[in-house]
Write an enzyme that holds these catalytic residues in place. Sequence first.
Site, PDB file in Angstrom:
ATOM      1  N   SER A   1      63.591  56.140  26.942  1.00 38.39           N
ATOM      2  CA  SER A   1      63.282  57.565  27.098  1.00 38.39           C
ATOM      3  C   SER A   1      61.761  57.541  27.119  1.00 38.39           C
ATOM      4  CB  SER A   1      63.798  58.240  25.847  1.00 38.39           C
ATOM      5  OG  SER A   1      63.226  57.954  24.756  1.00 38.39           O
TER       6      SER A   1
ATOM      7  N   SER B   1      63.916  52.640  23.723  1.00 37.42           N
ATOM      8  CA  SER B   1      63.154  53.344  24.658  1.00 37.42           C
ATOM      9  C   SER B   1      61.664  53.211  24.734  1.00 37.42           C
ATOM     10  CB  SER B   1      63.017  54.856  24.007  1.00 37.42           C
ATOM     11  OG  SER B   1      64.264  55.366  24.444  1.00 37.42           O
TER      12      SER B   1
ATOM     13  N   LYS C   1      53.732  60.133  23.357  1.00 35.49           N
ATOM     14  CA  LYS C   1      54.930  60.777  23.895  1.00 35.49           C
ATOM     15  C   LYS C   1      55.194  62.193  23.439  1.00 35.49           C
ATOM     16  CE  LYS C   1      59.786  59.175  23.829  1.00 35.49           C
ATOM     17  NZ  LYS C   1      60.840  58.246  23.368  1.00 35.49           N
TER      18      LYS C   1
HETATM   19  N1  GLN Z   1      68.464  54.524  25.937  1.00 39.57           N
HETATM   20  C1  GLN Z   1      68.918  54.846  24.602  1.00 39.57           C
HETATM   21  C2  GLN Z   1      69.548  56.186  24.335  1.00 39.57           C
HETATM   22  O1  GLN Z   1      69.837  56.921  25.144  1.00 39.57           O
HETATM   23  C3  GLN Z   1      67.725  54.680  23.476  1.00 39.57           C
HETATM   24  C4  GLN Z   1      67.090  55.719  23.715  1.00 39.57           C
HETATM   25  C5  GLN Z   1      65.620  55.484  22.532  1.00 39.57           C
HETATM   26  O2  GLN Z   1      65.511  54.409  22.171  1.00 39.57           O
HETATM   27  N2  GLN Z   1      65.048  56.766  22.151  1.00 39.57           N
HETATM   28  O3  GLN Z   1      69.796  56.556  23.177  1.00 39.57           O
END
Ligand code: GLN
Length: 491
Positions: free
Chosen positions: A151, A175, A76
């Site tokens: 994400s 994420s 990532k």
């Molecule tokens: N979807 C969640 C957010 O927008 C989690 C994101 C993540 O785990 N980095 O914060």
Amino acid sequence: MDTPIDAHAIRDGVANRRFSATDVCRTTLDRIAALNPALNAFRAVAADTALARAAEIDARPDAAGRPLLGVPIALKDNLCTKGMTTTASSRILEGYTPPYDATVVTRLEAAGAIVIGKTNCDEFAMGSSTENSAFGPTRNPWATDRTPGGSSGGSAAAVAAGMVPLALGSDTGGSIRQPAALCGVVGFKPSYGRVSRYGLLAFASSLDQIDPLATSVRDAALVMHVIAGHDGCDSTSANTPVPDFERTLEESRDLAGVRIGVPRHLFREGVDAEVMAAFDAAIEVTRAQGAEIVDVVLEHSPEAIPVYYVIATAEASANLARYDGVRYGNRADATTLGDMYDRTRGGGFGREVKRRIILGTYVLSAGYYDAYYRKAQQVRTLIRRDYDRALASVDVVAMPTSPTAAFALGERTDDPVQMYLSDVFTVGANLAGLPAVSVPCGLTRARLPIGLQFTGRAMEDATVLRVADGYERATTWSKERPPHLTSETLR
Ligand code: GLN
């Protein structure tokens, strides 16, 4: 050679010289070149350095025995890679090249893995669909008009599409697990502190973990074996012994004696009927495998999303203060310092990142701190205690990973709260610091993957992996691949 998707098979093949690391690397690069224009899973591909490393491995027969020998892996784009751009999919870091490697990258390379490139994500890992990337969304390999989740959507899509057998992402509120569910792959979030976060661009430091995505629980366990363990460079890294994750999987092949807790009261609304049916069927599979199914209550979990969005934004507002145009990344032209900050940050951050910095600054400000931030921390403690209580009587808690399968691109971009609700079942594990895995457990009628989540006790990562492996052995869902994925069909 066929597209390699099994890390164990690649490692063994390279070690036994059935094929070379260079063969694997070339096949991987060809597949990425064919599919990436349609999927936008990769932000950068390091073809030359990857091929050079593969050649190095092929030239050294004494390298055999390394656990990830010749296995390509995608990272990532919020993981620091020396000499390779790292942008967190943000304009503010466009073109930024870190002077050092994240600890996980150093460990992967020492284990013989080959870093293939960096994957697209929501900007600074804030989002659930990869649509917050400053460089365009990633598309779901199962249906290219849908999101891969987020994400870590680029990493999940890259593994699902067979571009790479393995990828790393990060999980702050879901994420890894939510994109794993939406893309039909395995995603494992370790206990807080199990994997060093040194070199991860911080989003919310009390919640962030680095984690593997793979096509099987066994491959995810193999990555854990390499990246887990204490690191003096991360003060939150746990100094507790790392078990042999793979051996734990071999110790038992069914789920006899395992107690699985199901918090049914959380599923009353908002869960898609097909997801619910797949979840119920999965629970029956675990029962047939010998597991005992127990009702559990996580009383404060309905508050998990609001609590998460106070704590995560508060921490993000502090963490993202470092991107000021002075120390890292891009700087806008201006005549005064104040103007320079305004323009650098105003032009460098996207809408969702700004929304969170503003929200986080607000909940930490004098007069609101007690009402929001302190209150959220108190409820966080209650959520953690609920899990402690439930996990005192069961080995793992089971839930759907995501309340729906992959949603259409654009469907939730105008409604942040709808987007935030993608993570109703995943944020709890982050707030409580617990290990949790998502494993494929079905397909909708439209052939979109569905994920099953198991959450376990802190530092009992091996138990969570073992239960997921037991379930995976009894089903074939992890083996389902996206339909018609060739450069021709995607063109
Ligand atoms: N979807 C969640 C957010 O927008 C989690 C994101 C993540 O785990 N980095 O914060």
